[in-house]
Design a protein around this motif. Structure first.
Motif, mmCIF file in Angstrom:
data_model
loop_
_atom_site.group_PDB
_atom_site.id
_atom_site.type_symbol
_atom_site.label_atom_id
_atom_site.label_comp_id
_atom_site.label_asym_id
_atom_site.label_seq_id
_atom_site.Cartn_x
_atom_site.Cartn_y
_atom_site.Cartn_z
ATOM 1 N N GLU A 144 12.563 -13.523 39.311
ATOM 2 C CA GLU A 144 11.571 -12.521 39.377
ATOM 3 C C GLU A 144 12.253 -11.569 38.598
ATOM 4 O O GLU A 144 10.853 -11.087 37.375
ATOM 5 C CB GLU A 144 11.718 -10.994 40.482
ATOM 6 N N ARG A 145 13.202 -10.945 37.842
ATOM 7 C CA ARG A 145 13.650 -10.211 36.730
ATOM 8 C C ARG A 145 13.404 -11.228 34.839
ATOM 9 O O ARG A 145 12.676 -10.881 34.644
ATOM 10 C CB ARG A 145 14.808 -9.889 36.631
ATOM 11 N N ILE A 146 13.100 -12.535 35.261
ATOM 12 C CA ILE A 146 12.712 -13.313 34.426
ATOM 13 C C ILE A 146 11.071 -13.224 34.227
ATOM 14 O O ILE A 146 10.462 -13.175 32.877
ATOM 15 C CB ILE A 146 13.358 -15.104 34.337
ATOM 16 N N GLU A 147 10.453 -13.533 35.154
ATOM 17 C CA GLU A 147 9.194 -13.546 35.389
ATOM 18 C C GLU A 147 8.509 -11.998 35.033
ATOM 19 O O GLU A 147 8.206 -12.294 33.371
ATOM 20 C CB GLU A 147 8.434 -13.940 36.555
ATOM 21 N N ALA A 148 9.585 -11.323 35.281
ATOM 22 C CA ALA A 148 8.635 -9.823 34.745
ATOM 23 C C ALA A 148 9.147 -9.646 32.741
ATOM 24 O O ALA A 148 8.323 -9.208 32.567
ATOM 25 C CB ALA A 148 9.753 -8.874 35.668
ATOM 26 N N SER A 149 9.923 -10.316 32.100
ATOM 27 C CA SER A 149 10.619 -10.511 31.185
ATOM 28 C C SER A 149 9.590 -10.894 30.163
ATOM 29 O O SER A 149 8.959 -10.933 29.263
ATOM 30 C CB SER A 149 11.956 -10.667 30.853
#
Ligand code: UDP
Length: 397
Positions: A144-149
């Motif tokens: 999720e964090r990577i997708e957000a970045s």
């Protein structure tokens, strides 16, 4: 075009190969036909693959060495930097105007490439962690964090339909870059209405009702729901064909559990497991069916539902994601709440018991299918590429 974790040349419907492979292959083919020079970079996933394949004029697939051939999906993130370095090196002799990343893993590479080379990043996620979590299939928080970045730096994000856009904005907020609906297409040269009897003869099927599931076999796809629906149908002459192979870490265990379920219901003679089929061969399976069942827990688009519709076959689908735009309830098929097998069965009986209604639905489904073409998708994408290359880049947030 980055298609890191799975090759557009791989067999769809098993392992990690599915709609994304078809999407990349068909979309790039349509772009290439329209004169856009495309290079697809994919990880070298088995031995003996040539470094480059010139698939057709304007389209080259490059197999990028990155990690052992048999890495599990969970291990793939670790070798993205190797993949990225190779692509960056290759781009020196084959410069690109846009990098288009498919899926979050390619997005990691695309994000670095954008910064290193200074070209716009277009991203198609295909699935998103928060959407999967809503459907009951949680992903690691890291994804999720990577997708957000990636979202925070993408110059444009492609979604396949209104539903996916709404879901995206609700779960990830408004992105700083553009959001474009690029509906996938269907290859009408293969997927058109045809003769049911002929298709059944060709496939060695009998005269009784035929229900069809096509796709990767994993819990998200709900083959168990299809088996329960067959049991609930109350038609001892009906058969279910399941075309596809095991997919994902829990795929094999799930296949075993589906076989167990088939045995429990005493349906061994009526549930037929068919290994993954070449994409164009599927048209015969669709044409042979009375209805195609799509009981997925989540689906960003749902190519199978579109291919079935294009063949003039009513689709009974779970009412989620892209399936909401691919099935016009009561007109081209039926949308079912909560993957209820009883409802799958009840709607399918409505088709089996009323051939005029089934025929009218099939005609309406084929009409709906005709709206979707890869050349139209490619035209939208070309406009999007032109837009992002003529604007200043989104600043990474
Ligand atoms: N597919 C195929 N052969 C098979 C099973 C599936 O070519 O034996 C293709 C199918 O035609 C469709 C894709 O795999 O184009 C599956 O796409 P979908 O969007 O339905 O599901 P996904 O795999 O993306 O979750």
């Amino acid at each position: 075009m980055l298609s890191y974790h799975t090759s557009p040349l791989a067999q769809p419907g098993v392992g990690d190969s599915g709609g994304m492979n078809v999407y990349v292959r068909e979309l790039v083919a349509a772009l290439a036909h329209a004169g856009v020079e495309c290079t697809t970079y994919t990880r070298e996933w088995r031995s003996g693959l040539p470094r480059e394949i010139h698939v057709e004029p304007n389209h080259t697939v490059v197999h990028v060495p990155a990690g052992a051939f048999d890495l599990r999906k969970e291990e793939l993130e670790g070798v993205v930097p190797q993949f990225t370095d190779f692509v960056l090196d290759d781009l020196r002799r084959r410069p690109a105007d846009v990098v288009h990343a498919n899926y979050w893993l390619s997005g990691i590479a695309g994000h670095s490439i954008k910064h290193e080379v200074g070209i716009p990043l277009v991203s198609t996620f295909h699935t998103l962690a928060r959407v999967k979590a809503e459907g009951g299939d949680p992903e690691p928080e890291r994804r999720e964090r990577i997708e957000a970045s990636i979202i925070g730096c993408a110059d444009a994000i492609c979604v396949s339909c209104d539903e996916e856009e709404d879901q995206f904005r609700r779960l990830y907020g408004d992105p700083p870059g553009a959001m474009e609906i690029v509906a996938p297409g269907v290859e009408h040269a293969f997927f058109t209405p045809g003769d049911r009897r002929g298709a059944r003869q060709a496939l060695g099927m009998g005269d009784g009702p035929v229900l069809l599931f096509v796709g990767r076999i994993q819990p998200l796809k709900g083959v168990d729901v299809a088996v329960r629906a067959l049991a609930a149908l109350g038609r001892p002459d009906a058969s279910l064909y399941v075309v596809g192979g095991s997919s994902g870490a829990d795929g094999d265990a799930y296949v075993d559990s589906v076989h167990e379920l088939v045995n429990q219901f005493g349906l061994r003679d009526r549930v037929h497991f068919v290994p993954p089929q070449a994409h164009h061969i599927l048209s015969s399976y669709y044409r042979a069916a009375d209805a195609v069942w799509v009981p997925s827990r989540s689906e960003s688009f749902g190519l199978v539902a579109l291919e079935a519709a294009a063949c003039g076959i009513p689709v009974v689908a779970n009412a989620v994601g892209g399936l909401l735009s691919l099935v016009d309830h009561d007109r081209t098929g039926f949308l079912v709440a909560d993957r209820d097998p009883e409802l799958f069965a009840r709607h399918t009986r409505e088709l089996l018991d009323n051939s005029d209604r089934a025929r009218a639905m099939g005609t309406a489904a084929a009409e709906l299918g005709r709206r979707y073409t890869w050349s139209f998708a490619a035209a939208r994408l070309r406009r999007l590429y032109t837009d992002v290359t003529s604007r200043s880049l989104v600043n990474c947030s």
